[in-house]
Design a protein around this motif. Sequence first.
Motif, mmCIF file in Angstrom:
data_model
loop_
_atom_site.group_PDB
_atom_site.id
_atom_site.type_symbol
_atom_site.label_atom_id
_atom_site.label_comp_id
_atom_site.label_asym_id
_atom_site.label_seq_id
_atom_site.Cartn_x
_atom_site.Cartn_y
_atom_site.Cartn_z
ATOM 1 N N ASP A 197 -1.722 1.935 12.163
ATOM 2 C CA ASP A 197 -0.997 2.432 10.989
ATOM 3 C C ASP A 197 0.450 2.795 11.321
ATOM 4 O OD1 ASP A 197 -0.642 3.729 8.317
ATOM 5 O OD2 ASP A 197 -0.527 5.557 9.538
ATOM 6 N N THR B 60 -9.801 -6.605 2.202
ATOM 7 C CA THR B 60 -8.375 -6.401 2.408
ATOM 8 C C THR B 60 -8.203 -5.634 3.708
ATOM 9 O OG1 THR B 60 -7.803 -6.432 0.058
ATOM 10 C CG2 THR B 60 -6.319 -5.221 1.501
ATOM 11 N N PHE C 159 -2.756 5.319 -2.784
ATOM 12 C CA PHE C 159 -3.723 6.279 -2.253
ATOM 13 C C PHE C 159 -3.116 7.680 -2.230
ATOM 14 C CE2 PHE C 159 -4.529 2.185 -0.087
ATOM 15 C CZ PHE C 159 -5.812 1.934 -0.554
ATOM 16 N N LEU D 203 -5.560 -3.466 6.353
ATOM 17 C CA LEU D 203 -4.367 -2.622 6.382
ATOM 18 C C LEU D 203 -4.126 -2.126 7.796
ATOM 19 C CD1 LEU D 203 -4.704 -0.224 3.292
ATOM 20 C CD2 LEU D 203 -2.729 -1.649 3.830
ATOM 21 N N GLY E 298 -2.760 -6.167 3.281
ATOM 22 C CA GLY E 298 -1.968 -5.039 2.810
ATOM 23 C C GLY E 298 -0.966 -4.565 3.852
ATOM 24 N N ASN F 29 -8.882 -0.185 7.166
ATOM 25 C CA ASN F 29 -7.575 0.367 7.529
ATOM 26 C C ASN F 29 -7.625 0.843 8.981
ATOM 27 O OD1 ASN F 29 -5.010 1.395 7.385
ATOM 28 N ND2 ASN F 29 -5.484 3.032 5.952
ATOM 29 N N ILE G 161 -11.943 -2.440 2.012
ATOM 30 C CA ILE G 161 -10.619 -2.315 2.631
ATOM 31 C C ILE G 161 -10.816 -1.684 4.000
ATOM 32 C CG2 ILE G 161 -8.361 -1.195 2.554
ATOM 33 C CD1 ILE G 161 -8.455 -1.303 -0.475
ATOM 34 N N GLY H 238 2.217 -1.256 4.385
ATOM 35 C CA GLY H 238 2.967 -0.121 3.871
ATOM 36 C C GLY H 238 4.400 -0.141 4.360
ATOM 37 N N VAL I 202 -13.166 1.934 1.030
ATOM 38 C CA VAL I 202 -12.123 1.993 2.056
ATOM 39 C C VAL I 202 -12.666 2.682 3.297
ATOM 40 C CG1 VAL I 202 -9.809 2.793 2.637
ATOM 41 C CG2 VAL I 202 -10.341 2.173 0.287
ATOM 42 N N ALA J 159 -1.819 -1.135 -4.237
ATOM 43 C CA ALA J 159 -2.803 -0.102 -3.905
ATOM 44 C C ALA J 159 -2.075 1.223 -3.728
ATOM 45 C CB ALA J 159 -3.549 -0.464 -2.622
ATOM 46 N N SER K 210 0.855 -1.191 0.000
ATOM 47 C CA SER K 210 0.000 0.000 0.000
ATOM 48 C C SER K 210 0.888 1.236 0.000
ATOM 49 C CB SER K 210 -0.892 -0.011 1.251
ATOM 50 O OG SER K 210 -1.571 1.213 1.405
#
Length: 258
Positions: free
Chosen positions: A177, A200, A50, A202, A224, A172, A170, A226, A128, A48, A9
Motif C-alpha cells: 500500500d 480487483t 472507502f 489493490l 485498483g 488489498n 477485492i 490510489g 474486501v 471505489a 481507490s
Amino acid sequence: MLRPRIIPSLLVHDNGLVKTVNFKNAKYVGDPINAVKIFNEKEVDELAVFDIDATVLNKEPDYALIEKLANQSRMPLCYGGGVKTVEQAQRIFGLGIEKIALSSAVINKPELIMEIADRVGSQSVIVVLDVKKKLLGGYEVYTHNGKKSSGINPFKFIEEAEKLGAGEIIINSIDQDGVMKGYDMNLIDKVREKISLPMTVLGGAGSLDDIGKVINKHGIIGVGAGSLFVFKGVYKAVLINYPNRSEKDELIHKNHIG
C-alpha cells in the motif's frame, strides 16, 4: 465484450481525501467530492471509496457523504466503511451506490454476505480483504486499517465468501500500500487460483506498466490504484490523473488479447 477495469481507490478520513503508506500516516490530498467530479471528466471505469474511520471508530456509515458521492458520480461507484447490517446496506443502495464493500463485519460474521446478497443480489456485494505477509511465510487477513490481526487465511476465506454469495473479491496488500513499487503478483496468483469470481487487486501501483503486468497475466480483472491516480512526479505533487481513452486502450490491447 468484458474488459479489464482500471479503478481509482479513494480513502476518506475526517471527511477529507487521504493517502496512506502501509495503511499508516494518512496524508491529506484534497476533497473527495471534488475528486469524484474530476474522475467523472476523465471517464473512469469505476470508482471505489472507502471510509477508513467508520469501523475503527465504530460509527455508522456517513450517509450524508455517501449521498453526495452518489449524486456527483457518473460512473459505477463502490462504497465501503462501517456497514454491519442488511438495513445499512439497503439504505446505502437507496442513495444510489452500485456496490457495497464489506470487510471487518464479514470477518466477524461471514453469514452477513449471504444475508445482504439475498436482499440486493450477489453482484452488488463485494468482500474486501486487507492482507499482510506473515513472518514465516503465507498471508493473513487484518482488520481495522491493518491494526488487528484476524488469524484468518485469506485463501480459505475467499472460498467461503464465494459460497456465501459474494459477487466480487477485492484483495488489498497492506505491505504494498502506497509504496508504488508494483503489485504482489504472488498474492494475486494465489487468489485467482482459488476463485472464479470477479476480483480487483489493490496495493502497489507505481506506473501504468504495473497495471499492465496484472492485465497481461490475468486478463479480465479489476486493477485498483490510489497513489498513482492522486500523485504526479518524483515529489508526489497532488494531481488527480487517469489514463485517457487512447492510453487505456493501448494499455489493455498491449497486455490483453481478447
